[in-house]
Design a protein around this motif. Structure first.
Motif, PDB file in Angstrom:
ATOM      1  N   GLY A 104       2.824   4.400  -3.297  1.00  0.00           N
ATOM      2  CA  GLY A 104       2.828   3.396  -2.409  1.00  0.00           C
ATOM      3  C   GLY A 104       1.606   2.583  -2.178  1.00  0.00           C
ATOM      4  N   ARG A 105       0.665   3.306  -2.324  1.00  0.00           N
ATOM      5  CA  ARG A 105      -0.854   2.418  -2.613  1.00  0.00           C
ATOM      6  C   ARG A 105      -0.836   1.199  -3.164  1.00  0.00           C
ATOM      7  NH1 ARG A 105      -4.500   7.341  -3.923  1.00  0.00           N
ATOM      8  NH2 ARG A 105      -2.845   7.406  -5.379  1.00  0.00           N
ATOM      9  N   PHE A 106      -0.225   1.399  -4.429  1.00  0.00           N
ATOM     10  CA  PHE A 106       0.067   0.298  -5.308  1.00  0.00           C
ATOM     11  C   PHE A 106       0.598  -0.975  -4.877  1.00  0.00           C
ATOM     12  CE2 PHE A 106       2.597  -1.756  -8.693  1.00  0.00           C
ATOM     13  CZ  PHE A 106       1.687  -2.679  -9.448  1.00  0.00           C
ATOM     14  N   ILE A 107       1.860  -0.904  -4.264  1.00  0.00           N
ATOM     15  CA  ILE A 107       2.678  -1.993  -3.740  1.00  0.00           C
ATOM     16  C   ILE A 107       1.936  -2.450  -2.477  1.00  0.00           C
ATOM     17  CG2 ILE A 107       4.566  -2.650  -2.482  1.00  0.00           C
ATOM     18  CD1 ILE A 107       5.024  -1.898  -5.532  1.00  0.00           C
ATOM     19  N   LYS A 108       1.174  -1.853  -1.836  1.00  0.00           N
ATOM     20  CA  LYS A 108       0.260  -2.427  -0.610  1.00  0.00           C
ATOM     21  C   LYS A 108      -0.686  -3.141  -1.083  1.00  0.00           C
ATOM     22  CE  LYS A 108       1.484   1.096   2.746  1.00  0.00           C
ATOM     23  NZ  LYS A 108       0.922   2.277   3.612  1.00  0.00           N
ATOM     24  N   ARG A 109      -1.507  -2.656  -2.184  1.00  0.00           N
ATOM     25  CA  ARG A 109      -2.622  -3.159  -2.677  1.00  0.00           C
ATOM     26  C   ARG A 109      -2.268  -4.419  -3.327  1.00  0.00           C
ATOM     27  NH1 ARG A 109      -7.287   0.136  -5.249  1.00  0.00           N
ATOM     28  NH2 ARG A 109      -8.385  -2.025  -4.856  1.00  0.00           N
ATOM     29  N   LEU A 110      -1.154  -4.663  -3.996  1.00  0.00           N
ATOM     30  CA  LEU A 110      -0.619  -5.712  -4.693  1.00  0.00           C
ATOM     31  C   LEU A 110      -0.136  -6.753  -3.612  1.00  0.00           C
ATOM     32  CD1 LEU A 110       0.250  -7.052  -7.539  1.00  0.00           C
ATOM     33  CD2 LEU A 110       2.339  -5.846  -7.494  1.00  0.00           C
ATOM     34  N   ALA A 111       0.275  -6.564  -2.720  1.00  0.00           N
ATOM     35  CA  ALA A 111       0.743  -7.282  -1.599  1.00  0.00           C
ATOM     36  C   ALA A 111      -0.449  -7.913  -1.006  1.00  0.00           C
ATOM     37  CB  ALA A 111       1.864  -6.716  -0.696  1.00  0.00           C
ATOM     38  N   ALA A 112      -1.518  -7.099  -0.915  1.00  0.00           N
ATOM     39  CA  ALA A 112      -2.426  -7.863  -0.222  1.00  0.00           C
ATOM     40  C   ALA A 112      -3.603  -8.679  -1.269  1.00  0.00           C
ATOM     41  CB  ALA A 112      -3.333  -6.457   0.292  1.00  0.00           C
ATOM     42  N   GLY A 113      -2.954  -8.644  -2.431  1.00  0.00           N
ATOM     43  CA  GLY A 113      -3.904  -9.447  -3.183  1.00  0.00           C
ATOM     44  C   GLY A 113      -5.191  -8.670  -3.782  1.00  0.00           C
ATOM     45  N   GLU A 114      -5.185  -7.390  -3.782  1.00  0.00           N
ATOM     46  CA  GLU A 114      -5.934  -6.485  -4.288  1.00  0.00           C
ATOM     47  C   GLU A 114      -6.123  -5.949  -5.624  1.00  0.00           C
ATOM     48  OE1 GLU A 114      -6.823  -3.422  -1.625  1.00  0.00           O
ATOM     49  OE2 GLU A 114      -6.836  -4.710   0.058  1.00  0.00           O
ATOM     50  N   VAL A 115      -4.851  -6.440  -6.293  1.00  0.00           N
ATOM     51  CA  VAL A 115      -4.521  -6.190  -7.685  1.00  0.00           C
ATOM     52  C   VAL A 115      -4.713  -7.318  -8.749  1.00  0.00           C
ATOM     53  CG1 VAL A 115      -2.883  -4.959  -9.158  1.00  0.00           C
ATOM     54  CG2 VAL A 115      -3.016  -4.208  -6.863  1.00  0.00           C
ATOM     55  N   HIS A 144      16.314   2.401   4.688  1.00  0.00           N
ATOM     56  CA  HIS A 144      15.745   1.926   5.972  1.00  0.00           C
ATOM     57  C   HIS A 144      15.506   3.041   7.006  1.00  0.00           C
ATOM     58  CE1 HIS A 144      14.686  -1.286   8.867  1.00  0.00           C
ATOM     59  NE2 HIS A 144      15.837  -0.627   9.854  1.00  0.00           N
ATOM     60  N   TYR A 145      16.334   3.888   7.131  1.00  0.00           N
ATOM     61  CA  TYR A 145      16.085   4.984   8.301  1.00  0.00           C
ATOM     62  C   TYR A 145      15.721   6.301   7.364  1.00  0.00           C
ATOM     63  CZ  TYR A 145      18.745   1.836  11.176  1.00  0.00           C
ATOM     64  OH  TYR A 145      18.962   0.834  11.967  1.00  0.00           O
ATOM     65  N   GLY A 146      15.391   6.333   6.237  1.00  0.00           N
ATOM     66  CA  GLY A 146      14.719   7.640   5.773  1.00  0.00           C
ATOM     67  C   GLY A 146      13.464   7.588   5.902  1.00  0.00           C
ATOM     68  N   PHE A 147      12.728   8.751   5.593  1.00  0.00           N
ATOM     69  CA  PHE A 147      11.378   8.994   5.873  1.00  0.00           C
ATOM     70  C   PHE A 147      10.680   8.635   4.707  1.00  0.00           C
ATOM     71  CE2 PHE A 147       7.334  10.818   6.421  1.00  0.00           C
ATOM     72  CZ  PHE A 147       6.747  10.123   7.478  1.00  0.00           C
ATOM     73  N   ARG A 148       9.765   7.336   4.761  1.00  0.00           N
ATOM     74  CA  ARG A 148       8.844   7.079   3.503  1.00  0.00           C
ATOM     75  C   ARG A 148       7.510   7.227   3.852  1.00  0.00           C
ATOM     76  NH1 ARG A 148       9.931   1.298   2.761  1.00  0.00           N
ATOM     77  NH2 ARG A 148      11.254   1.305   4.611  1.00  0.00           N
ATOM     78  N   PRO A 149       6.677   8.117   3.325  1.00  0.00           N
ATOM     79  CA  PRO A 149       5.548   8.333   3.623  1.00  0.00           C
ATOM     80  C   PRO A 149       4.448   7.015   3.531  1.00  0.00           C
ATOM     81  CG  PRO A 149       6.314  10.196   2.413  1.00  0.00           C
ATOM     82  CD  PRO A 149       7.005   9.207   2.312  1.00  0.00           C
ATOM     83  N   ALA A 150       4.501   6.310   2.523  1.00  0.00           N
ATOM     84  CA  ALA A 150       4.087   5.207   2.331  1.00  0.00           C
ATOM     85  C   ALA A 150       4.121   4.223   3.655  1.00  0.00           C
ATOM     86  CB  ALA A 150       4.358   4.465   1.079  1.00  0.00           C
ATOM     87  N   ASP A 151       5.342   4.296   4.284  1.00  0.00           N
ATOM     88  CA  ASP A 151       5.657   3.501   5.366  1.00  0.00           C
ATOM     89  C   ASP A 151       6.204   4.281   6.640  1.00  0.00           C
ATOM     90  OD1 ASP A 151       6.242   1.234   7.114  1.00  0.00           O
ATOM     91  OD2 ASP A 151       8.156   0.803   5.972  1.00  0.00           O
ATOM     92  N   PRO A 152       5.310   5.073   7.260  1.00  0.00           N
ATOM     93  CA  PRO A 152       5.781   6.009   8.080  1.00  0.00           C
ATOM     94  C   PRO A 152       6.031   5.486   9.497  1.00  0.00           C
ATOM     95  CG  PRO A 152       3.197   6.157   7.734  1.00  0.00           C
ATOM     96  CD  PRO A 152       3.919   5.278   6.871  1.00  0.00           C
ATOM     97  N   ARG A 153       7.499   5.478   9.842  1.00  0.00           N
ATOM     98  CA  ARG A 153       7.734   4.974  11.118  1.00  0.00           C
ATOM     99  C   ARG A 153       8.234   6.212  11.974  1.00  0.00           C
ATOM    100  NH1 ARG A 153      12.298   1.011   9.221  1.00  0.00           N
ATOM    101  NH2 ARG A 153      12.297   2.510   7.306  1.00  0.00           N
ATOM    102  N   PRO A 154       7.728   6.235  13.349  1.00  0.00           N
ATOM    103  CA  PRO A 154       7.945   7.474  13.939  1.00  0.00           C
ATOM    104  C   PRO A 154       9.580   7.833  13.902  1.00  0.00           C
ATOM    105  CG  PRO A 154       6.371   6.222  14.941  1.00  0.00           C
ATOM    106  CD  PRO A 154       6.627   5.291  13.845  1.00  0.00           C
ATOM    107  N   PHE A 155      10.235   7.098  14.306  1.00  0.00           N
ATOM    108  CA  PHE A 155      11.691   7.101  14.474  1.00  0.00           C
ATOM    109  C   PHE A 155      12.497   7.675  13.288  1.00  0.00           C
ATOM    110  CE2 PHE A 155      12.129   2.850  12.892  1.00  0.00           C
ATOM    111  CZ  PHE A 155      13.337   2.887  12.243  1.00  0.00           C
TER     112      PHE A 155
END
Length: 506
Positions: A104-115, A144-155
């Motif tokens: 998940g770090r790759f997608i986040k960094r790519l979206a932030a313009g760091e790649v 959407h409602y499954g738990f994704r560690p790269a996008d951890p939403r409490p619910f």
């Protein structure tokens, strides 16, 4: 996350439907309701999103960028082992897609313009395609409602444990929930059991999160929560003996031992799979975390007064010698050692006299000597067992017909013939029932229930449209038992003035 067959499955003891395990049934219904109502279209949505990912070129584009990203990070080995260039074989591209999803770090960094540099044309193309893909995936319930560690939403810590990846995943989990849940529900207070279930599921998800903090693959399923009640089961029953079904893939057997030994067995199995099957779609980490949490919560519940009804956690299945004796008898029957097999079956019946299966095997052996006393005795005992259960009346009729054709001669008691006539009438075997009752009328006319048996036979003929046979049965009752209640009933139903039937022709 999907369910993997457990290495050892405890076997439920019988319970009464007068006091059903309502919490377990409720949890099963909730899981099934969510799957059927909310997830019924998930597969189509997922397939459409995935088709877009591949056909739009987004997958190939991300693979190229990811390969460059790993190279820039100095992870040359990862480039060679985990990622393949665009245009490679299908299985290698799928391997690449999964590597991206788990990082998940790759997608986040790519979206932030760091790649990629902002002037790189690929970044604009990627953002447009990725926005469309993310919109499609947002409509997928498990994503959407499954738990994704790269996008951890409490619910999603809670919602994920009520979602499943398919019918097989759901059914497998619900079977295990039923087997384990029923065993601990009666001994827990109403709050304790669901608390163990929910906290076990959350703990399993949290442990998976801790080990895979950057994964973008959604975690779904009740396995972590079920693992929680499995861990609780081992602690609640402790040193008490329980019967389990052991599954080693190549070896299957029933064993009985202290429940507490299941905890290290289960934990060891999940840890082994976690270490040596890292590419599996099964979230062994969630199983391990759920087991450990459930065991701790059960220990706490035993310490706190009023949380557990200790007497309810008696041994799940005390060892039944009849089962092992019958198993040995079947082995001897397979080896044609019938005398030894018969001795084992007789011993098994002493432990479990109402076991129809044991009695049936004994009948199979004794049938080889139809003129022997044991054959008639075994038949009588098996008929008694079958006649006692209405659901087995068809089997009783088939057994009786076989006995009458085999025995030399038949030697059942008059009372048993009478009971058998009721069963034959119920099964529609009216001709056979008539022959039995006529024979009893000649040999044992004083049997107390014989008038009623004749009346039931007549009613059977009447229902089947045999008016003449019905009249003859009523006339027999009037002739042989004129003072009986059945004779008075026959007088009421017979029409006045109808000619008296020939009694000898019935």
């Amino acid at each position: 996350m999907r369910t993997e067959p457990m290495i050892a499955v405890p076997l439920s003891k019988n319970f009464s439907w007068r006091h059903p395990p309502l919490i377990t049934i409720g949890l099963i219904l909730i899981n099934c309701f969510i799957f059927v109502v909310f997830q019924h279209d998930d597969d189509r949505r997922w397939e459409e999103a995935w088709a877009f990912y591949e056909s739009s070129g987004l997958g190939g584009l991300e693979c190229d960028i990811y390969r460059q990203y790993l190279h820039d990070q100095g992870e040359a080995a990862a480039v060679a082992a985990a990622v393949s260039p665009q245009g490679a074989r299908e299985e290698e591209r799928q391997h690449c897609y999964r590597a991206i999803a788990e990082d998940g770090r790759f997608i986040k960094r790519l979206a932030a313009g760091e790649v990629l540099d902002a002037t790189d044309a690929r970044i604009r193309q990627w953002r447009a395609l990725r926005a469309e893909y993310d919109a499609r995936m947002a409509a997928v319930i498990t994503y959407h409602y499954g738990f994704r560690p790269a996008d951890p939403r409490p619910f999603t810590l809670l919602s994920a444990m009520f979602l499943h990846g398919g019918w097989g995943h759901l059914i497998g989990n619900m079977i295990f929930l039923w087997l384990i849940g029923c065993l601990i529900e009666y001994g827990c207070r109403h709050v304790v059991y669901p608390l163990i279930y929910l906290l076990g599921g959350v703990a399993g998800t949290a442990f998976f999160w801790w080990l895979n903090p950057h994964s973008g693959i959604p975690l779904v399923g009740a396995s972590g929560a079920i693992a929680g009640i499995m861990g609780a089961f081992a602690v609640f029953y402790g040193r008490k003996k329980v019967r389990i079904f052991l599954n080693l893939g190549f070896y299957f057997h029933y064993l009985t031992f202290a429940a507490i030994w299941l905890l290290p067995l289960w934990l060891g199995y999940e840890l082994f799979q976690l270490l040596f099957d890292q590419w599996s779609a099964v979230a062994y980490a969630a199983h391990f975390g759920g087991l450990a949490c459930g065991a701790v919560l059960a220990w706490a519940a035993r310490v706190v007064p009023g949380c557990v009804d200790a007497p309810s956690f008696a041994a799940v299945a005390p060892e039944n010698p009849a089962a092992s004796l019958m198993e040995r008898a079947l082995e001897r029957m397979g080896a044609l050692a019938f005398p030894e097999a018969r001795r084992l079956l007789v011993t098994a019946l002493a432990h479990d006299p109402d076991n129809i299966s044991i009695q049936q095997h004994l009948y199979t052996i004794d049938r080889q000597a139809p003129d022997s006393g044991p054959y008639h005795q075994t038949t009588a005992q098996l008929l008694d067992l079958l006649l006692a259960v209405p659901a087995h009346h068809d089997r009783a009729c088939a057994l009786f017909q076989d006995y009458m054709a085999t025995a030399k001669p038949p030697r059942l008691a008059a009372v048993q013939y009478l009971r058998m006539s009721h069963c034959l009438v119920a099964c529609g075997e009216l001709a056979t029932a008539r022959r039995i009752l006529l024979a009893l009328l000649k040999k044992s006319p004083l049997l107390p229930a014989l008038p009623m048996a004749l009346f039931r036979l007549g009613e059977g003929f009447r229902r089947s449209g045999r008016e003449d046979a019905w009249q003859q049965c009523m006339a027999l009752i009037q002739h042989h038992y004129p003072m009986s209640d059945e004779a008075r009933a026959a007088n009421e139903v017979l029409h006045a003035g109808r000619p008296r039937p020939d009694l000898t022709s019935v």
